[in-house]
Motif scaffolding. Structure first.
Motif, mmCIF file in Angstrom:
data_model
loop_
_atom_site.group_PDB
_atom_site.id
_atom_site.type_symbol
_atom_site.label_atom_id
_atom_site.label_comp_id
_atom_site.label_asym_id
_atom_site.label_seq_id
_atom_site.Cartn_x
_atom_site.Cartn_y
_atom_site.Cartn_z
ATOM 1 N N GLN A 70 0.763 -1.222 0.149
ATOM 2 C CA GLN A 70 -0.002 -0.079 -0.128
ATOM 3 C C GLN A 70 0.755 1.019 -0.050
ATOM 4 O OE1 GLN A 70 -2.460 -0.528 3.610
ATOM 5 N NE2 GLN A 70 -3.656 -1.898 2.187
ATOM 6 N N ALA A 71 1.996 1.107 0.540
ATOM 7 C CA ALA A 71 2.983 2.173 0.417
ATOM 8 C C ALA A 71 3.761 2.440 -0.718
ATOM 9 C CB ALA A 71 3.781 2.144 1.515
ATOM 10 N N GLY A 72 3.572 1.486 -1.719
ATOM 11 C CA GLY A 72 4.189 1.535 -2.973
ATOM 12 C C GLY A 72 5.230 0.547 -3.345
ATOM 13 N N TYR A 73 5.669 -0.266 -2.259
ATOM 14 C CA TYR A 73 6.793 -1.148 -2.400
ATOM 15 C C TYR A 73 6.321 -2.532 -2.940
ATOM 16 C CZ TYR A 73 9.314 2.375 0.178
ATOM 17 O OH TYR A 73 9.702 3.642 0.474
ATOM 18 N N GLN A 74 7.339 -3.207 -3.580
ATOM 19 C CA GLN A 74 7.290 -4.617 -4.047
ATOM 20 C C GLN A 74 7.562 -5.527 -2.624
ATOM 21 O OE1 GLN A 74 8.947 -5.564 -7.714
ATOM 22 N NE2 GLN A 74 8.964 -7.902 -7.114
ATOM 23 N N VAL A 75 7.034 -6.543 -2.581
ATOM 24 C CA VAL A 75 7.392 -7.390 -1.365
ATOM 25 C C VAL A 75 7.601 -8.611 -1.926
ATOM 26 C CG1 VAL A 75 6.756 -8.250 1.180
ATOM 27 C CG2 VAL A 75 6.322 -5.925 0.195
ATOM 28 N N VAL A 76 8.791 -9.353 -1.710
ATOM 29 C CA VAL A 76 9.053 -10.700 -1.725
ATOM 30 C C VAL A 76 8.859 -11.341 -0.282
ATOM 31 C CG1 VAL A 76 10.805 -12.337 -2.450
ATOM 32 C CG2 VAL A 76 10.467 -10.045 -3.575
ATOM 33 N N MET A 77 8.265 -12.520 -0.321
ATOM 34 C CA MET A 77 8.076 -13.364 0.936
ATOM 35 C C MET A 77 8.962 -14.561 0.774
ATOM 36 S SD MET A 77 5.592 -11.521 2.678
ATOM 37 C CE MET A 77 4.628 -13.011 3.561
ATOM 38 N N THR A 78 9.496 -14.996 1.972
ATOM 39 C CA THR A 78 10.225 -16.262 2.120
ATOM 40 C C THR A 78 9.389 -17.461 1.983
ATOM 41 O OG1 THR A 78 10.694 -15.980 4.254
ATOM 42 C CG2 THR A 78 12.315 -15.366 2.888
ATOM 43 N N ARG A 79 8.216 -17.262 2.637
ATOM 44 C CA ARG A 79 7.143 -18.145 2.729
ATOM 45 C C ARG A 79 5.828 -17.422 2.916
ATOM 46 N NH1 ARG A 79 5.374 -20.075 7.658
ATOM 47 N NH2 ARG A 79 6.141 -19.228 9.693
ATOM 48 N N GLU A 80 4.449 -18.117 2.651
ATOM 49 C CA GLU A 80 3.475 -17.700 2.408
ATOM 50 C C GLU A 80 2.431 -18.573 2.919
ATOM 51 O OE1 GLU A 80 2.133 -14.492 -0.211
ATOM 52 O OE2 GLU A 80 3.649 -15.193 -1.488
ATOM 53 N N THR A 81 3.072 -20.083 3.450
ATOM 54 C CA THR A 81 2.280 -20.819 3.995
ATOM 55 C C THR A 81 2.999 -21.471 5.022
ATOM 56 O OG1 THR A 81 3.219 -22.514 2.193
ATOM 57 C CG2 THR A 81 1.238 -21.552 1.597
ATOM 58 N N ASP A 82 2.315 -22.535 5.874
ATOM 59 C CA ASP A 82 3.070 -23.189 6.901
ATOM 60 C C ASP A 82 3.996 -24.176 6.526
ATOM 61 O OD1 ASP A 82 3.697 -24.126 9.363
ATOM 62 O OD2 ASP A 82 1.965 -25.338 9.498
ATOM 63 N N GLU A 83 5.290 -23.810 5.977
ATOM 64 C CA GLU A 83 6.206 -24.673 5.377
ATOM 65 C C GLU A 83 7.634 -24.194 5.535
ATOM 66 O OE1 GLU A 83 5.670 -26.119 1.558
ATOM 67 O OE2 GLU A 83 5.383 -24.124 0.707
ATOM 68 N N GLY A 84 8.615 -24.946 5.684
ATOM 69 C CA GLY A 84 9.789 -24.350 5.598
ATOM 70 C C GLY A 84 10.066 -23.883 4.165
ATOM 71 N N VAL A 85 11.208 -23.236 4.186
ATOM 72 C CA VAL A 85 11.851 -22.426 2.795
ATOM 73 C C VAL A 85 12.657 -23.524 2.245
ATOM 74 C CG1 VAL A 85 12.762 -20.668 1.861
ATOM 75 C CG2 VAL A 85 11.847 -20.147 3.919
ATOM 76 N N LYS A 86 12.209 -24.029 0.881
ATOM 77 C CA LYS A 86 12.981 -24.907 0.278
ATOM 78 C C LYS A 86 13.684 -24.306 -0.845
ATOM 79 C CE LYS A 86 9.320 -28.357 1.063
ATOM 80 N NZ LYS A 86 8.368 -29.524 0.400
ATOM 81 N N GLY A 87 14.700 -24.603 -1.300
ATOM 82 C CA GLY A 87 15.684 -24.360 -2.174
ATOM 83 C C GLY A 87 15.725 -25.265 -3.572
ATOM 84 N N GLU A 88 16.882 -25.506 -4.129
ATOM 85 C CA GLU A 88 17.184 -26.257 -4.950
ATOM 86 C C GLU A 88 17.498 -27.781 -4.434
ATOM 87 O OE1 GLU A 88 20.111 -24.981 -7.576
ATOM 88 O OE2 GLU A 88 19.183 -23.365 -8.502
ATOM 89 N N GLU A 89 17.929 -27.758 -3.357
ATOM 90 C CA GLU A 89 18.495 -29.016 -2.443
ATOM 91 C C GLU A 89 17.013 -29.848 -2.107
ATOM 92 O OE1 GLU A 89 20.345 -27.307 0.684
ATOM 93 O OE2 GLU A 89 22.314 -27.350 -0.406
ATOM 94 N N GLY A 90 16.087 -29.070 -1.771
ATOM 95 C CA GLY A 90 14.709 -29.627 -1.453
ATOM 96 C C GLY A 90 14.466 -30.367 -0.254
ATOM 97 N N GLY A 91 15.809 -29.941 0.540
ATOM 98 C CA GLY A 91 15.898 -30.566 1.997
ATOM 99 C C GLY A 91 15.186 -29.977 2.898
#
Length: 219
Positions: A70-91
């Motif tokens: 709303q203040a005009g910024y773009q936001v990137v979230m590390t997670r938006e659900t109840d889970e850990g943050v997965k990368g290419e490793e998938g661990g």
């Protein structure tokens, strides 16, 4: 002839400026990364009211995202659900989760990253939000100060806490962008834990964090 030479010099100068602008624009000035701490099999702290830190973190982070947009910024979230943050490793290990959060910060290249957490202590009387920054980061310190001041004021904290430096928290040490950790309150304090699970108070916290961020960027 002199006019032609002058035109060529100006043209080359303009091209040079264009190249400088492109390379100096690496940091995404309108992008902010919001990290909801913990998630999935990692509940974080368990409150005196049995509330799970991971759930409160996510709710505050999602509300913060809306405030910043709303203040005009773009936001990137590390997670938006109840889970850990997965990368290419998938661990699913804690170490992989933290590496993936930092990798996303590096990939996104935001102007700053804000990690949302809840605090806990052995004495129930301890309460209030507190913002952490990496010891040697002057930018992090200033961001933390702006957010802390607004949190103390907007949430009407009776005994305001001060910002705190830290050189051991992984996301502060390894982040490629200025990063702060916002501990919104103490789940070990009965009254504060009761407030932190309500949507109304979560919204107040999110608005205060957003206001502090906007004040910092406005400087």
């Amino acid at each position: 002839m002199g006019v032609l030479v002058l035109f060529c010099v100006l043209l080359l100068s303009t091209k040079g400026m264009g190249n400088v602008m492109q390379t100096s624009g690496a940091v995404q000035e309108k992008v902010i990364l919001v990290d909801a701490g913990h998630g999935g099999s990692d509940p974080g702290k368990i409150g005196i009211n049995q509330a799970k830190e991971k759930d409160i973190n996510l709710e505050v982070a999602k509300k913060l995202k809306k405030c910043l947009e709303q203040a005009g910024y773009q936001v990137v979230m590390t997670r938006e659900t109840d889970e850990g943050v997965k990368g290419e490793e998938g661990g699913q290990s804690k170490s992989e989760d933290m590496r993936n959060r930092c990798a996303l910060i590096e990939k996104t290249n935001p102007v700053m990253a804000v990690s949302v957490h809840q605090n806990s202590y052995t004495e129930e009387s301890v309460a209030g939000p507190q913002v952490f920054y990496y010891t040697t980061s002057e930018e992090g310190k200033e961001i933390a100060r702006c957010i802390q001041d607004v949190l103390n004021e907007e949430l009407q904290i009776e005994r305001p806490r001060d910002i705190k430096e830290n050189n051991t928290y992984y996301i502060l040490k390894r982040s490629a962008a200025p990063t702060v950790i916002v501990e919104c309150g103490f789940l070990s304090n009965r009254e504060e834990a009761a407030r932190l699970v309500t949507e109304e108070y979560q919204q107040k916290v999110a608005r205060a964090i957003s206001k502090g961020i906007v004040q910092y960027l406005g400087k």
